[in-house]
Write an enzyme that holds these catalytic residues in place. Structure first.
Site, PDB file in Angstrom:
ATOM      1  N   GLU A 135       0.832  -1.211   0.000  1.00 13.64           N
ATOM      2  CA  GLU A 135       0.000   0.000   0.000  1.00 13.64           C
ATOM      3  C   GLU A 135       0.870   1.267   0.000  1.00 13.64           C
ATOM      4  O   GLU A 135       0.829   2.076   0.940  1.00 13.64           O
ATOM      5  CB  GLU A 135      -0.949   0.003   1.198  1.00 13.64           C
ATOM      6  N   GLU A 142      -6.560  -7.866  -0.342  1.00 13.27           N
ATOM      7  CA  GLU A 142      -6.910  -7.840   1.086  1.00 13.27           C
ATOM      8  C   GLU A 142      -8.375  -7.490   1.233  1.00 13.27           C
ATOM      9  O   GLU A 142      -8.883  -6.589   0.553  1.00 13.27           O
ATOM     10  CB  GLU A 142      -6.128  -6.744   1.827  1.00 13.27           C
ATOM     11  N   TRP A 201      -9.864   0.183  12.525  1.00 15.51           N
ATOM     12  CA  TRP A 201      -9.379   1.551  12.356  1.00 15.51           C
ATOM     13  C   TRP A 201     -10.491   2.570  12.140  1.00 15.51           C
ATOM     14  O   TRP A 201     -10.213   3.744  11.889  1.00 15.51           O
ATOM     15  CB  TRP A 201      -8.343   1.611  11.235  1.00 15.51           C
TER      16      TRP A 201
HETATM   17  C1  GAL Z   1      -4.241  -2.490   5.024  1.00 16.32           C
HETATM   18  C2  GAL Z   1      -2.812  -2.974   5.206  1.00 16.32           C
HETATM   19  C3  GAL Z   1      -2.732  -4.178   6.106  1.00 16.32           C
HETATM   20  C4  GAL Z   1      -3.593  -3.995   7.315  1.00 16.32           C
HETATM   21  C5  GAL Z   1      -5.003  -3.727   6.885  1.00 16.32           C
HETATM   22  C6  GAL Z   1      -5.973  -3.561   8.042  1.00 16.32           C
HETATM   23  O1  GAL Z   1      -4.253  -1.123   4.802  1.00 16.32           O
HETATM   24  O2  GAL Z   1      -2.243  -3.276   3.964  1.00 16.32           O
HETATM   25  O3  GAL Z   1      -1.390  -4.383   6.468  1.00 16.32           O
HETATM   26  O4  GAL Z   1      -3.101  -2.924   8.059  1.00 16.32           O
HETATM   27  O5  GAL Z   1      -5.046  -2.546   6.145  1.00 16.32           O
HETATM   28  O6  GAL Z   1      -7.273  -3.277   7.583  1.00 16.32           O
END
Ligand code: GAL
Length: 654
Positions: free
Chosen positions: A149, A306, A314
């Site tokens: 990212e 992902e 978050w």
């Molecule tokens: C993405 C990241 C991952 C993890 C994930 C959590 O932004 O690539 O490493 O942090 O978010 O949602």
């Protein structure tokens, strides 16, 4: 080059360095149980691989890769450079990023590096060289994963080193001619003239608005600077491992990086998607991002690199995915071109900032049942692997345009480009019309309908492409505040919008944003009305321009709001002068589709039911909270709330 698999890849980020080695065989056993066949390894393992500068420990990683291979699981191997170890900042404090106000960011989370740092780049490339040399021939290796990212937390740095790199980038852009730069930046304004290159700095915190043309170049530089490092890692990999595809994971509509430029450097496009389960509009936004990924890959399959099995950690409140959503949204990605479905992450962490982020295996050490079921189902969808998603409508999306809309001092400061694009896209999504997302300037000959929402910045090439599309009989719909500036963010002079007004068959006599809390009413030809807020325009149509909707109150009462113009007896061009409410937007789109002869993938479905054709399959997804009965492909289908079905189409594969 693609990942070239016969089945949809299934798996996730695997971080074995967080666990004692005894757990690893159990990981592999559970992966097999879940149908996992691809694991992303090493994303944040730099400090574990190189605990002290120049001291490498690959033994554990060798064992992980061997174990995965023995278990029949392929590896997407990360270069591990996404987050430098603490020793890097100690070795060179100048490698840390600096914000526009001069605040330096410290290590202790992740991504604490200046994109231009020589030390970071040298140490990262030294690591990549060793990784690539060591694992190029490993039988588990299927894909390389550069960084992670890029730009997610730090996409720009305002330190002195960055300033030097910015100046170098500018010298190249303006061929060493400072006068050209002065002209491009309009520096006669506010006494901003530069007499020496060394006077130029990044747009650091300034007393008031910084120069918008400088802002455009700064954003271009920021995207290019990270891309430059990405390219260096990729090229290093290719030297050792020329036959293994390379990717880096994108973040959808992520403003700092011009993914059109980035995607051209990827062997396969990959994307991380984290919709909010409590947002009823999430399926529309996610569908758009899926189509964007397909577009970035020029129609080729992409990877969902992902997603969360359930909660993220978050947002302020992190609600779990609702029953069915994991499957529904995974199938949505496959329907819209994904050939891989992966998660962040395999096993839920017990320590660290993401211990409350869901995973495929929970804190109880058990596999989630929905993860196992999905793995089984995806294994049965091999017939869509590699297949395309046919679409006759193109939606233009441009990062450069986004950047120009983000520059200071505009008539309205709160125009939200992605939100306006989603508003347009939603009208087609609701009608189940397939859409390709393409950059302005693209070859549009394969499309019958082209949408250009809020396309404020247009280059001459962009204008030429729209013109030849319309000359060829295409139907074009243009949104408000479009065609106004060039790539320098200079106004195109002449009556507005100078670049497009003959195509549109009108002049915009004035741009008329509405005050906070104010609204205007627009009445469509059919008599329906809608309230618009934020933005209106005073249009003066040409004699041969048809008025499809008008303002009925306020300063613009009686004047056109939406127009339709047949350009020189060829294609048809619509203009939409305000952010229309969904029903009005849908009415305009229906009319434009009728002109273009663009049909729905499956007409007449209830609201919230999404239909997408991919190859031999028709995916039907019910995002609603109520069950629905629908008929498609000559079959009656019952869809429970938040459920999906995949029908095989009698039509030839697309
Ligand atoms: C993405 C990241 C991952 C993890 C994930 C959590 O932004 O690539 O490493 O942090 O978010 O949602």
């Amino acid at each position: 080059m693609t990942i070239g698999r016969a089945r949809i890849a299934y798996g996730g980020d695997y971080n074995p360095e967080q666990w004692p080695e005894e757990v690893w065989p159990e990981d592999v056993r559970l992966m097999q149980e879940a149908g996992v066949d691809l694991a992303t390894v090493g994303v944040f393992a730099w400090a574990r691989i190189e605990p002290r500068p120049g001291e490498y420990d690959f033994g554990w990683l060798d064992r992980v890769l061997d174990l995965l291979h023995a278990g029949g699981i392929g590896v997407d191997l990360a270069t591990a450079t996404a987050s430098p170890p603490a020793w890097l900042a100690r070795m060179d404090p100048g490698s840390l990023p600096v914000r526009a106000d001069g605040t330096q960011l410290w290590p202790g989370s992740r991504q604490a590096y200046c994109p231009s740092s020589v030390t970071y780049r040298e140490r990262a490339l030294a690591l990549v060289e060793r990784m690539a040399a060591r694992y190029a021939g490993h039988p588990a290796l299927e894909l390389w994963h550069v960084g992670n990212e890029f730009g997610c937390h730090v996409s720009e740095c305002f330190c002195e080193r960055s300033a030097t790199r910015f100046r170098d980038w500018l010298r190249a852009r303006y061929q060493g001619d400072l006068d050209r730069l002065n002209r491009a930046w309009g520096t006669t304004f506010w006494s901003q003239h530069y007499g020496e290159w060394e006077e130029i700095a990044p747009p650091r915190a300034t007393p008031t608005f910084p120069n918008p043309s400088q802002g455009m170049d700064w954003r271009r530089f920021g995207s290019d600077e990270l891309l430059d490092h990405h390219r260096a890692e990729r090229d290093m990999i290719r030297r050792h491992s020329p036959d293994v595809p390379v990717t880096t994971n994108f973040m959808g509509m992520f403003r700092p990086l011009d993914y059109w430029r980035w995607a051209a450097e990827e062997d396969v496009v990959s994307q991380d998607t984290y919709p909010d389960p409590s947002d009823p509009a999430a399926p529309v936004g996610v569908a758009l991002v899926c189509d964007l990924m397909r577009g970035l890959g020029r129609g080729r399959p992409w990877m969902l690199m992902e997603q969360a099995s359930s909660r993220v950690n978050w947002r302020r409140r992190n609600v779990p995915k609702r029953p069915g959503q994991l499957r529904l949204w995974s199938l949505q990605a496959v329907a819209r071109g994904a050939d891989a479905v992966l998660y962040f992450q395999w096993r839920q962490s017990v320590a660290g900032a993401e211990k409350w982020h869901s995973a495929m295996v929970g804190h109880d050490g058990a596999l989630r049942a929905d993860v196992v079921e999905l793995g089984r189902e995806l294994a049965g969808l091999s017939d869509v692997v590699g297949a395309s998603v046919p679409a006759r409508t193109a939606l233009l999306f441009s990062w450069e345009n986004w950047w120009s809309l983000s520059q200071p001092g505009q008539p309205a400061w709160d125009l939200d480009y992605p939100a306006e694009v989603r508003r347009w896209y939603a009208a087609l999504w609701s009608a189940n019309v397939a859409v390709d997302v393409v950059p302005p300037g693209a070859d549009l000959s394969g499309h019958a309908l082209v949408l250009a929402p809020l396309l404020h910045l247009v280059t001459q090439a962009d204008v030429d492409s729209l013109r030849s599309f319309v000359d060829g009989g295409g139907t074009l719909v243009v949104g408000f505040w479009s065609g106004v500036v060039d790539e320098r963010d200079h106004v195109r002079t002449g009556a507005y919008p100078a670049a497009l007004r003959d195509l549109l068959g009108l002049v915009v006599a004035d741009y008329a944003p509405l005050a906070d809390g104010a609204a205007a009413t627009v009445r469509l030809a059919g008599g329906e009305t809608c309230r618009v807020t934020q933005w209106t325009e005073r249009l003066v149509p040409a004699a041969d321009t048809e008025v499809l909707a008008s303002y009925t109150d306020g300063e613009l009462a009686g004047l056109p709001a939406v127009t339709r113009h047949r350009h020189q007896g060829r294609g048809v061009v619509y203009y939409v002068s305000a952010p229309l409410a969904p029903a009005a937007m849908a009415a305009v789109m229906d009319r434009a589709r009728a002109d273009a002869g663009v049909e729905s993938s499956a007409a007449g479905l209830p609201p919230g039911v999404e239909a997408i054709r991919r190859g031999p399959a028709l995916f039907l997804l019910n995002h609603g909270d109520e069950p629905v009965d629908v008929s498609a492909e000559g079959t009656d289908v019952h869809l429970a709330p938040r459920s999906a079905t995949v029908l095989r189409s009698p039509r030839p594969p697309g």
